[in-house]
Design a protein around this motif. Sequence first.
Motif, PDB file in Angstrom:
ATOM      1  N   LEU A 208       3.577   4.258 -12.393  1.00 29.15           N
ATOM      2  CA  LEU A 208       2.910   3.248 -11.800  1.00 29.15           C
ATOM      3  C   LEU A 208       2.888   3.515 -10.125  1.00 29.15           C
ATOM      4  CD1 LEU A 208       4.262   0.144 -13.822  1.00 29.15           C
ATOM      5  CD2 LEU A 208       1.901   1.369 -14.113  1.00 29.15           C
ATOM      6  N   LEU A 209       3.650   4.492  -9.857  1.00 26.80           N
ATOM      7  CA  LEU A 209       3.706   4.911  -8.318  1.00 26.80           C
ATOM      8  C   LEU A 209       3.729   6.389  -8.251  1.00 26.80           C
ATOM      9  CD1 LEU A 209       6.638   2.699  -6.875  1.00 26.80           C
ATOM     10  CD2 LEU A 209       4.226   2.035  -6.888  1.00 26.80           C
ATOM     11  N   PHE A 210       3.221   6.937  -7.249  1.00 28.96           N
ATOM     12  CA  PHE A 210       3.195   8.211  -7.239  1.00 28.96           C
ATOM     13  C   PHE A 210       3.634   8.633  -5.656  1.00 28.96           C
ATOM     14  CE2 PHE A 210      -0.864   7.030  -5.775  1.00 28.96           C
ATOM     15  CZ  PHE A 210      -1.367   8.014  -4.746  1.00 28.96           C
ATOM     16  N   GLU A 211       4.013   9.846  -5.408  1.00 28.38           N
ATOM     17  CA  GLU A 211       4.527  10.392  -4.049  1.00 28.38           C
ATOM     18  C   GLU A 211       3.525  11.137  -3.674  1.00 28.38           C
ATOM     19  OE1 GLU A 211       7.848  13.153  -1.826  1.00 28.38           O
ATOM     20  OE2 GLU A 211       8.409  12.313  -3.943  1.00 28.38           O
ATOM     21  N   PHE A 212       2.994  10.604  -2.021  1.00 23.24           N
ATOM     22  CA  PHE A 212       2.047  11.520  -1.638  1.00 23.24           C
ATOM     23  C   PHE A 212       2.271  11.453   0.022  1.00 23.24           C
ATOM     24  CE2 PHE A 212      -1.967  12.079   0.469  1.00 23.24           C
ATOM     25  CZ  PHE A 212      -2.695  13.272  -0.203  1.00 23.24           C
ATOM     26  N   GLU A 213       2.385  12.394   0.621  1.00 23.46           N
ATOM     27  CA  GLU A 213       2.440  12.497   2.095  1.00 23.46           C
ATOM     28  C   GLU A 213       3.751  11.683   2.642  1.00 23.46           C
ATOM     29  OE1 GLU A 213      -1.202  12.279   3.853  1.00 23.46           O
ATOM     30  OE2 GLU A 213      -1.172  14.512   4.189  1.00 23.46           O
ATOM     31  N   GLY A 214       4.890  11.748   1.933  1.00 24.61           N
ATOM     32  CA  GLY A 214       6.011  11.051   2.640  1.00 24.61           C
ATOM     33  C   GLY A 214       6.198   9.501   2.183  1.00 24.61           C
TER      34      GLY A 214
ATOM     35  N   GLY B 265       0.923  -1.098   0.007  1.00 23.39           N
ATOM     36  CA  GLY B 265      -0.079   0.016   0.096  1.00 23.39           C
ATOM     37  C   GLY B 265       0.733   1.264  -0.018  1.00 23.39           C
ATOM     38  N   TYR B 266       1.992   1.110   0.386  1.00 26.30           N
ATOM     39  CA  TYR B 266       2.863   2.421   0.583  1.00 26.30           C
ATOM     40  C   TYR B 266       4.392   2.036   0.887  1.00 26.30           C
ATOM     41  CZ  TYR B 266       3.273   2.416   5.624  1.00 26.30           C
ATOM     42  OH  TYR B 266       3.403   2.177   6.925  1.00 26.30           O
TER      43      TYR B 266
ATOM     44  N   VAL C   6      -1.619  19.749  -6.887  1.00 27.09           N
ATOM     45  CA  VAL C   6      -0.305  19.459  -7.284  1.00 27.09           C
ATOM     46  C   VAL C   6       0.113  18.087  -7.051  1.00 27.09           C
ATOM     47  CG1 VAL C   6      -0.117  22.070  -7.216  1.00 27.09           C
ATOM     48  CG2 VAL C   6       0.979  20.524  -5.427  1.00 27.09           C
ATOM     49  N   ALA C   7       1.377  17.808  -7.308  1.00 22.67           N
ATOM     50  CA  ALA C   7       2.022  16.550  -7.204  1.00 22.67           C
ATOM     51  C   ALA C   7       3.594  16.683  -7.472  1.00 22.67           C
ATOM     52  CB  ALA C   7       1.361  15.435  -8.163  1.00 22.67           C
ATOM     53  N   VAL C   8       4.399  15.777  -6.768  1.00 25.30           N
ATOM     54  CA  VAL C   8       5.481  15.468  -7.086  1.00 25.30           C
ATOM     55  C   VAL C   8       5.863  14.971  -8.327  1.00 25.30           C
ATOM     56  CG1 VAL C   8       7.854  14.774  -6.107  1.00 25.30           C
ATOM     57  CG2 VAL C   8       5.966  15.618  -4.581  1.00 25.30           C
TER      58      VAL C   8
ATOM     59  N   MET D 279       2.375  25.867   1.110  1.00 28.43           N
ATOM     60  CA  MET D 279       1.063  25.714   0.251  1.00 28.43           C
ATOM     61  C   MET D 279       1.271  24.618  -0.685  1.00 28.43           C
ATOM     62  SD  MET D 279      -1.222  27.177  -1.068  1.00 28.43           S
ATOM     63  CE  MET D 279      -1.726  28.854  -0.417  1.00 28.43           C
ATOM     64  N   LEU D 280       2.445  24.341  -1.097  1.00 28.74           N
ATOM     65  CA  LEU D 280       2.545  23.193  -1.889  1.00 28.74           C
ATOM     66  C   LEU D 280       1.973  21.906  -1.101  1.00 28.74           C
ATOM     67  CD1 LEU D 280       6.277  23.772  -3.529  1.00 28.74           C
ATOM     68  CD2 LEU D 280       4.064  23.827  -4.646  1.00 28.74           C
ATOM     69  N   GLU D 281       2.401  21.620  -0.067  1.00 30.28           N
ATOM     70  CA  GLU D 281       1.766  20.420   0.702  1.00 30.28           C
ATOM     71  C   GLU D 281       0.449  20.402   0.774  1.00 30.28           C
ATOM     72  OE1 GLU D 281       3.201  17.832   2.236  1.00 30.28           O
ATOM     73  OE2 GLU D 281       5.468  18.662   2.004  1.00 30.28           O
ATOM     74  N   PHE D 282      -0.330  21.624   1.208  1.00 31.75           N
ATOM     75  CA  PHE D 282      -1.719  21.918   0.923  1.00 31.75           C
ATOM     76  C   PHE D 282      -2.501  21.520   0.053  1.00 31.75           C
ATOM     77  CE2 PHE D 282      -3.152  24.580   4.903  1.00 31.75           C
ATOM     78  CZ  PHE D 282      -1.997  24.103   5.747  1.00 31.75           C
ATOM     79  N   LEU D 283      -1.788  21.777  -1.225  1.00 31.54           N
ATOM     80  CA  LEU D 283      -2.120  21.893  -2.528  1.00 31.54           C
ATOM     81  C   LEU D 283      -2.038  20.319  -3.079  1.00 31.54           C
ATOM     82  CD1 LEU D 283      -1.115  25.007  -4.257  1.00 31.54           C
ATOM     83  CD2 LEU D 283      -3.383  24.458  -3.808  1.00 31.54           C
TER      84      LEU D 283
END
Length: 361
Positions: free
Chosen positions: A78-84, A38-39, A169-171, A159-163
């Motif tokens: 196939l993977l994405f970065e989100f909240e660490g 899952g992560y 937005v995304a990494v 702001m970037l974290e909030f968005l």
Amino acid sequence: MSTPHRLTRDDARRLVVRAQLLDADRPGDVVEVAEQLGYIKIDPTATIAPCEQTVLWSRIGWSYEPGQLTKAVEFDRLLFEFEGAFRPASLLPLMLPGMRRWPQRESSRQWLDANARFRADVLARLRAEGPLLTSAIPDTAQVSRAPDGWYGTNQVPHMLEFLMRQGEVAVARREGRNRIWDLAERVYPQNLPEYDEVETARLLDERRLQAAGIVKQKSPWTPVGEAGEPATVEGSKWKFRVDPAALASLGQEEGGRVALLNPYDGILFDRPRLSEIFEFDYVLEQFKPKPQRKYGYFAHPILMGDRFVGMLDAQVDRKRDVLQIDAIHEFLPFEEEESEMVRAEISDLAEWLGVTVTGLP
């Protein structure tokens, strides 16, 4: 209500180990690991190697190369970065409803409302120029958040974290440890399936239970709702939920092996379950004063089969190209065969890191 499955502690431990891909049947690639777990947590602490790298090496083994993770995230998407953490793209449709509802906290909503122009500035710059480093985006905030120990006075990271949490937005990729940001629509897959809130919650519970194998029914650490089936574990008063697919695989075991686990590895996250099922009271000593440490600053737990047997206190010295073994703490004295298995895993780790081992007893 169905009759609970009656499991032994051995059964419960094996369910967890297998669900976490730490049995002898190793997964084939990065995406398979992410889909099951899952992560994959991102953390830069690298006494041996960063968390995202050791999590994958401890599952896949010698055939894993760091470039495989980069390819899966930055090129194949196939993977994405989100909240660490790196997460499988298959989870994105289940996370989007939560992103659209964020933030729930009133202070966060007020900050966003007060910085509507700043928000628009950031999105406009990314649309025109992205992908961009945080440092390339001007701070035009109307209202500032106070420094909190993680962030300074610059409001752009906030702001970037909030968005990101809102799905705007995304990494897009990383340069070293620095994140490169872009509009989410240019990073995330499009035309994803839509789920209502009830189905989203159910599917997320099922995915969490899939990664856990078995978990306390009302665990705040690993919430799974009514996913799976009820179970009891011999010697425990807890009520559990168990993944039926994992339960069906109990008789198909490939056997155990030794695994050296990063202190931020997901199997270690649910501390109460770790204590209840494995009888392992894990304490991360990273933030303890040195005189209070028993095993070391960033000691890696040693899993052998379905039991935690010790802690590895080691660090890579890149100036000398060595993996320095400071101590192998044995909870109970190793038998000769167990000692050889641990030494072999340490040697494999050093080979993967491209260094030699020193200090191995």
